[in-house]
Design an enzyme around this catalytic site. Structure first.
Site, PDB file in Angstrom:
ATOM      1  N   HIS A  76      -0.727  -3.459  23.630  1.00 57.03           N
ATOM      2  CA  HIS A  76      -1.117  -4.847  23.415  1.00 57.03           C
ATOM      3  C   HIS A  76      -2.219  -5.174  24.408  1.00 57.03           C
ATOM      4  O   HIS A  76      -2.600  -4.339  25.240  1.00 57.03           O
ATOM      5  CB  HIS A  76       0.074  -5.785  23.569  1.00 57.03           C
ATOM      6  CG  HIS A  76       1.016  -5.765  22.402  1.00 57.03           C
ATOM      7  ND1 HIS A  76       0.640  -6.177  21.145  1.00 57.03           N
ATOM      8  CD2 HIS A  76       2.311  -5.362  22.296  1.00 57.03           C
ATOM      9  CE1 HIS A  76       1.655  -6.047  20.319  1.00 57.03           C
ATOM     10  NE2 HIS A  76       2.675  -5.546  20.984  1.00 57.03           N
ATOM     11  N   ASP A  77      -2.706  -6.390  24.346  1.00 57.78           N
ATOM     12  CA  ASP A  77      -3.850  -6.798  25.154  1.00 57.78           C
ATOM     13  C   ASP A  77      -3.671  -6.430  26.627  1.00 57.78           C
ATOM     14  O   ASP A  77      -4.588  -5.896  27.255  1.00 57.78           O
ATOM     15  CB  ASP A  77      -4.055  -8.308  25.014  1.00 57.78           C
ATOM     16  CG  ASP A  77      -5.378  -8.774  25.592  1.00 57.78           C
ATOM     17  OD1 ASP A  77      -6.413  -8.597  24.919  1.00 57.78           O
ATOM     18  OD2 ASP A  77      -5.379  -9.294  26.712  1.00 57.78           O
TER      19      ASP A  77
ATOM     20  N   LEU B  87       0.811  -1.215   0.000  1.00 58.15           N
ATOM     21  CA  LEU B  87       0.000   0.000   0.000  1.00 58.15           C
ATOM     22  C   LEU B  87       0.844   1.264   0.000  1.00 58.15           C
ATOM     23  O   LEU B  87       0.298   2.370  -0.087  1.00 58.15           O
ATOM     24  CB  LEU B  87      -0.946  -0.009   1.201  1.00 58.15           C
ATOM     25  CG  LEU B  87      -1.980  -1.132   1.211  1.00 58.15           C
ATOM     26  CD1 LEU B  87      -2.901  -1.003   2.418  1.00 58.15           C
ATOM     27  CD2 LEU B  87      -2.786  -1.162  -0.087  1.00 58.15           C
ATOM     28  N   LYS B  88       2.156   1.119   0.087  1.00 63.94           N
ATOM     29  CA  LYS B  88       3.041   2.281  -0.045  1.00 63.94           C
ATOM     30  C   LYS B  88       3.378   2.563  -1.495  1.00 63.94           C
ATOM     31  O   LYS B  88       4.020   3.575  -1.801  1.00 63.94           O
ATOM     32  CB  LYS B  88       4.324   2.046   0.761  1.00 63.94           C
ATOM     33  CG  LYS B  88       4.085   1.928   2.269  1.00 63.94           C
ATOM     34  CD  LYS B  88       5.385   1.693   3.012  1.00 63.94           C
ATOM     35  CE  LYS B  88       5.118   1.552   4.512  1.00 63.94           C
ATOM     36  NZ  LYS B  88       6.388   1.301   5.278  1.00 63.94           N
TER      37      LYS B  88
ATOM     38  N   ARG C 100      -2.170   8.531   6.001  1.00 62.51           N
ATOM     39  CA  ARG C 100      -0.809   8.746   5.496  1.00 62.51           C
ATOM     40  C   ARG C 100      -0.524   7.886   4.272  1.00 62.51           C
ATOM     41  O   ARG C 100       0.317   8.241   3.444  1.00 62.51           O
ATOM     42  CB  ARG C 100       0.217   8.448   6.593  1.00 62.51           C
ATOM     43  CG  ARG C 100       0.257   9.508   7.688  1.00 62.51           C
ATOM     44  CD  ARG C 100       1.484   9.359   8.566  1.00 62.51           C
ATOM     45  NE  ARG C 100       1.476   8.118   9.337  1.00 62.51           N
ATOM     46  CZ  ARG C 100       0.905   8.004  10.522  1.00 62.51           C
ATOM     47  NH1 ARG C 100       0.268   9.038  11.071  1.00 62.51           N
ATOM     48  NH2 ARG C 100       0.943   6.850  11.175  1.00 62.51           N
TER      49      ARG C 100
ATOM     50  N   ASP D 226      -8.402  -8.082  22.948  1.00 61.62           N
ATOM     51  CA  ASP D 226      -8.348  -8.306  21.502  1.00 61.62           C
ATOM     52  C   ASP D 226      -9.607  -9.007  21.004  1.00 61.62           C
ATOM     53  O   ASP D 226     -10.218  -8.605  20.006  1.00 61.62           O
ATOM     54  CB  ASP D 226      -7.133  -9.161  21.150  1.00 61.62           C
ATOM     55  CG  ASP D 226      -5.812  -8.419  21.269  1.00 61.62           C
ATOM     56  OD1 ASP D 226      -5.836  -7.194  21.494  1.00 61.62           O
ATOM     57  OD2 ASP D 226      -4.764  -9.077  21.144  1.00 61.62           O
TER      58      ASP D 226
END
Length: 361
Positions: free
Chosen positions: A136-137, A71-72, A101, A167
């Site tokens: 994180h979780d 996707l860049k 972005r 999560d």
């Protein structure tokens, strides 16, 4: 894993999933179980979950079409736009601002694809003081207050809950939100976009405990979590038993099964609140009793007495259990297992009225 025979609720719905690891992909795997056509867009190196947790990757990737896009690059972005032209739902799990972005402003996407539903799973939401924090979780559980309720009532919070609660809660709320957004689109003709912050998902799970905390005026963890005859106990063979005899009738039955009718004469054990107040002593006494016999003997006696008592099963034992195994399937072309949706029996109810090409409406 899938629903019953016949039309499925999300037949004809196309989902593009840009998320990685567990929260987003587990949500879209459930949408696939409901009939959605899911395209999982992964970076050129693939989803890191494939290396970190290959078994989990097979589960969350089931029923999807993996596509690798950079996707860049201009080409990757063009291919994503082509996918979105024919899609109903976009799920993304980037940190807030990342999609913009990459050249995909949410406002621009909604203008270009007015019927598109965009679900963003992230740590803390797209706004607020914690917006840009990594996490994180464990971090989300800590921020929500849920972690403070873990572990022993008078001990340290326990970081290893066995499953990533925040999560997975985020996955479930994302699925719920997407289904609600599809219904809303039927009413309005336009799509919508929304966040599912994993910290907020954990906070929602904390709501019953928070209500109890507020009602009692902020009691300690020990006051909230101490439960007499509601604990796990080790048996003579080293295995564990889960006992949840909260109600008076279950407490009385437990005393009879244990041969401890003398406990029924104790004033401090005569009510649930009393048993919770004296939970440390009571549960220690129960531990001594359960250590006198093997797990299966206790299960047999307690089930015969209609008590809420279960063996604590590991994942191998779950597959052999006469009842729990009904929700398990083998992963096609793999050695692992998947779990059917709890409402896997959902099918259209037949009627004798309007039918169209075999589909009851």
């Amino acid at each position: 894993m899938t629903l019953g025979a016949g039309p499925r609720p999300l037949d004809g719905v196309r989902v593009v999933d840009l998320s990685l690891l567990i929260p987003g992909p587990w949500a879209t795997s459930m949408l696939a179980d409901l009939g959605a056509d899911v395209v999982h867009v992964q970076p050129p190196g693939g989803d890191p979950l494939q290396e970190m947790m290959p078994g989990a990757y097979r589960i969350v990737g089931r029923g999807k079409k993996p596509v690798r896009l950079d996707l860049k690059s201009d080409e990757g972005r063009r291919r994503l736009l082509d996918l979105l032209e024919e899609s109903d739902v976009l799920v993304e799990g980037f940190r807030p601002g990342t999609l913009q972005r990459l050249g995909f402003s949410l406002d621009q996407m909604m203008a270009s694809f007015p019927r598109l539903i965009v679900c963003s799973l992230n740590g803390y939401g797209s706004d607020g003081a914690y917006r840009d924090r990594p996490g994180h979780d464990l971090n989300y559980l800590a921020a929500s207050g849920l972690l403070s309720m873990s572990g022993e009532p008078s001990g340290r919070p326990y970081p290893g809950g066995g499953v990533p609660v925040a999560d997975l809660a985020g996955s479930l709320f994302a699925t719920q939100g997407i289904l609600a957004a599809l219904l809303l689109r039927q009413q309005t003709g336009v799509g919508s976009m929304f966040d599912v912050p994993l910290a907020a998902a954990a906070l929602k799970l904390s709501e019953p405990r928070m209500a109890e905390y507020d009602e009692r005026g902020g009691p300690s963890k020990a006051e909230l979590m101490s439960r007499g005859a509601y604990d796990v106990f080790r048996c003579r063979d080293g295995s564990w038993l889960a006992v949840a005899c909260m109600e008076d009738r279950f407490w009385r039955g437990l005393c009879r099964v244990l041969g401890r009718e003398d406990w029924l004469e104790r004033e401090e054990y005569s009510s649930y609140s009393g048993r919770c107040h004296h939970a440390e002593r009571l549960n220690a006494d129960l531990a001594d009793e359960f250590a006198r016999a093997d797990r299966e003997a206790w299960v047999e006696r307690c089930v015969a007495a209609d008590l809420p008592v279960n063996a604590v099963l590991d994942f191998g034992e779950v597959g052999d259990d006469v009842h729990m195994r009904q929700w398990l399937d083998r992963v096609p072309n793999g050695s692992g297992r998947s779990v059917r949706l709890p409402y896997a029996g959902l099918v259209a109810r037949p009627t004798t009225t309007t039918q169209d090409a075999g589909r009851t409406r």
